[in-house]
Write an enzyme that holds these catalytic residues in place. Structure first.
Site, PDB file in Angstrom:
ATOM      1  N   TYR A 169     -34.130  46.598 -55.201  1.00  0.00           N
ATOM      2  CA  TYR A 169     -32.850  46.168 -56.088  1.00  0.00           C
ATOM      3  C   TYR A 169     -32.907  47.141 -57.232  1.00  0.00           C
ATOM      4  O   TYR A 169     -31.547  47.507 -57.666  1.00  0.00           O
ATOM      5  CB  TYR A 169     -33.186  44.725 -56.188  1.00  0.00           C
ATOM      6  CG  TYR A 169     -32.111  44.208 -57.043  1.00  0.00           C
ATOM      7  CD1 TYR A 169     -30.741  43.838 -56.297  1.00  0.00           C
ATOM      8  CD2 TYR A 169     -32.202  43.785 -58.365  1.00  0.00           C
ATOM      9  CE1 TYR A 169     -29.840  42.906 -57.031  1.00  0.00           C
ATOM     10  CE2 TYR A 169     -30.941  43.146 -59.017  1.00  0.00           C
ATOM     11  CZ  TYR A 169     -29.901  42.643 -58.411  1.00  0.00           C
ATOM     12  OH  TYR A 169     -28.721  42.481 -59.011  1.00  0.00           O
ATOM     13  N   LYS A 181     -29.798  49.533 -58.509  1.00  0.00           N
ATOM     14  CA  LYS A 181     -29.215  49.241 -59.840  1.00  0.00           C
ATOM     15  C   LYS A 181     -29.099  50.617 -60.826  1.00  0.00           C
ATOM     16  O   LYS A 181     -28.327  50.920 -61.342  1.00  0.00           O
ATOM     17  CB  LYS A 181     -29.665  47.833 -60.630  1.00  0.00           C
ATOM     18  CG  LYS A 181     -29.087  46.854 -59.699  1.00  0.00           C
ATOM     19  CD  LYS A 181     -27.657  46.481 -59.895  1.00  0.00           C
ATOM     20  CE  LYS A 181     -26.866  45.598 -58.569  1.00  0.00           C
ATOM     21  NZ  LYS A 181     -25.617  45.595 -58.527  1.00  0.00           N
ATOM     22  N   GLY A 203     -16.609  40.982 -52.633  1.00  0.00           N
ATOM     23  CA  GLY A 203     -17.588  39.950 -52.778  1.00  0.00           C
ATOM     24  C   GLY A 203     -17.138  38.688 -53.491  1.00  0.00           C
ATOM     25  O   GLY A 203     -17.874  38.139 -54.302  1.00  0.00           O
ATOM     26  N   GLY A 208     -19.134  35.215 -53.035  1.00  0.00           N
ATOM     27  CA  GLY A 208     -20.456  35.278 -53.548  1.00  0.00           C
ATOM     28  C   GLY A 208     -20.423  34.414 -54.975  1.00  0.00           C
ATOM     29  O   GLY A 208     -19.587  33.783 -55.389  1.00  0.00           O
ATOM     30  N   GLN A 209     -21.864  34.601 -55.426  1.00  0.00           N
ATOM     31  CA  GLN A 209     -22.235  33.662 -56.714  1.00  0.00           C
ATOM     32  C   GLN A 209     -21.152  33.987 -57.852  1.00  0.00           C
ATOM     33  O   GLN A 209     -20.837  33.148 -58.255  1.00  0.00           O
ATOM     34  CB  GLN A 209     -23.646  33.954 -57.044  1.00  0.00           C
ATOM     35  CG  GLN A 209     -24.264  32.927 -58.227  1.00  0.00           C
ATOM     36  CD  GLN A 209     -25.354  33.414 -58.859  1.00  0.00           C
ATOM     37  OE1 GLN A 209     -25.933  34.402 -58.832  1.00  0.00           O
ATOM     38  NE2 GLN A 209     -25.813  32.521 -59.868  1.00  0.00           N
ATOM     39  N   ILE A 216     -16.393  39.324 -46.618  1.00  0.00           N
ATOM     40  CA  ILE A 216     -16.582  40.018 -45.468  1.00  0.00           C
ATOM     41  C   ILE A 216     -16.859  38.739 -44.381  1.00  0.00           C
ATOM     42  O   ILE A 216     -16.970  37.620 -44.787  1.00  0.00           O
ATOM     43  CB  ILE A 216     -18.180  40.589 -45.574  1.00  0.00           C
ATOM     44  CG1 ILE A 216     -19.049  39.701 -46.317  1.00  0.00           C
ATOM     45  CG2 ILE A 216     -18.063  41.757 -46.313  1.00  0.00           C
ATOM     46  CD1 ILE A 216     -20.585  39.926 -46.038  1.00  0.00           C
TER      47      ILE A 216
HETATM   48  N1  SER Z   1     -30.344  37.625 -60.413  1.00  0.00           N
HETATM   49  C1  SER Z   1     -30.747  38.790 -59.804  1.00  0.00           C
HETATM   50  C2  SER Z   1     -31.835  38.659 -58.859  1.00  0.00           C
HETATM   51  O1  SER Z   1     -32.761  37.864 -59.083  1.00  0.00           O
HETATM   52  C3  SER Z   1     -31.187  39.808 -60.625  1.00  0.00           C
HETATM   53  O2  SER Z   1     -29.899  40.389 -61.027  1.00  0.00           O
HETATM   54  O3  SER Z   1     -32.182  39.133 -57.952  1.00  0.00           O
END
Ligand code: SER
Length: 322
Positions: free
Chosen positions: A143, A147, A8, A11-12, A35
């Site tokens: 999400y 996690k 990744g 990514g950010q 990717i």
């Molecule tokens: N920054 C993420 C989100 O907003 C949370 O870990 O989904």
């Protein structure tokens, strides 16, 4: 010398962490794993090796690990919280099938693994203020479900197979380099872009919606320091609360207005994001991270805002976007 694979890497977090790791470990290989469709460019491409690495492809991760003698994997591939509500199966696939493929390779080859958790791993039953390290984790978002499972599976591989897994629960992360996408905390980045471009900002969360936020330089340092920590001092592993600022939209808006006086914002809460944000803590207690590996944030709201504004202005004018 360290040989690291960042999955990744465009990514950010990855786009900055990969560069920071290359500076921190100049003698080793820091491989930017990406990717298709998210290939590295510019400095990220030129400053070190890169390899296509879908987190779900254990065979490929194994091959890359052998090729570069990888000893540490930063597994940053993830579908963020708001997108995960729209594409729950994709989020499960990337987060969980991805993690198990990384952990299996790590088990076989003796690799250390960092897979971040998040404020999103908590839920409405969690104490919202001074959220303890060890507390109720019953998230209501996909999400969050992934996690919590990430934390448990990472600890399981440590206890059962001795894999060196460690991680932190990131707050919402603010940076001027790479935009996040599909997260609930993304507004805290977008608000700076609107201010610098002279646009009105439409805030997707209501005033008074508190959550932990952190400036990216602190988050990068945390990611490196936890992997460098003396393992004999770690009573926890997956994952440590880390905190620096508890913010709500009005606080960010008023701070930015100190430096951009004409800036305007109005509220138009997005129901999906608002529900997610309401289920997250306001402010985590990070005393375990402080005690066990010496964690301490450096940036507060004012220091972050001064830096963000200066750097974002420079970046957007360099890109001809102002
Ligand atoms: N920054 C993420 C989100 O907003 C949370 O870990 O989904």
């Amino acid at each position: 010398m360290k040989n690291i694979l960042v999955i990744g890497a465009t990514g950010q977090i990855g786009s900055e962490l990969t560069m920071k790791l290359r500076e921190a470990y100049p003698g080793g290989n820091v491989v930017a794993g990406y990717i298709k469709g998210a290939e590295p460019k510019g400095d990220l491409l030129e400053s070190g090796p890169s390899e296509e690495a879908d987190v779900r492809d254990a065979a490929r991760i194994g091959e890359i690990s052998d090729k570069y003698g990888i000893d540490t994997i930063y597994n940053l591939a993830a579908i963020l919280s708001a997108t995960a509500e729209k594409k729950p199966l994709l989020a499960w696939d990337i987060q969980m099938n991805g993690l198990i493929s990384v952990l299996e390779v790590a088990k076989e080859k003796g690799i250390s693994v960092f897979t971040p958790s998040s404020i999103g791993s908590f839920g409405p039953g969690t104490p919202a203020d001074d959220t303890p390290q060890d507390t109720i984790q019953r998230p209501t978002s996909m999400y969050g479900v992934t996690k919590v499972a990430t934390e448990l599976l990472s600890d399981y591989y440590h206890v059962k197979y001795g894999v060196d897994t460690r991680s932190v629960r990131f707050p919402g992360l603010i940076s001027y380099v790479t935009l996040p996408g599909g997260g609930t905390s993304d507004y805290s980045v977008e608000i700076y872009y609107a201010a610098i471009r002279g646009e009105e900002f439409v805030c997707p969360l209501a005033a008074g919606t508190y959550m932990d936020m952190m400036y990216m330089p602190d988050a990068l340092r945390a990611s490196i320091e936890i992997m460098e920590a003396d393992p004999s001092r770690l009573r926890h592993r997956n994952s440590f609360n880390i905190a620096s600022m508890s913010l709500e939209p009005q606080m960010l808006y008023e701070k930015i207005r100190e430096y951009v006086p004409g800036f305007r914002m109005r509220y138009e809460p997005d129901p999906v994001k608002q529900a997610i944000a309401d289920s997250w803590p306001n402010k985590m207690d990070d005393s375990c991270a402080r005690e066990e590996w010496g964690w301490k944030a450096e940036y507060d709201l004012d220091a972050m805002t001064v830096d963000m504004i200066a750097r974002l202005k420079a970046k957007l004018s360099r890109d001809g976007a102002l």
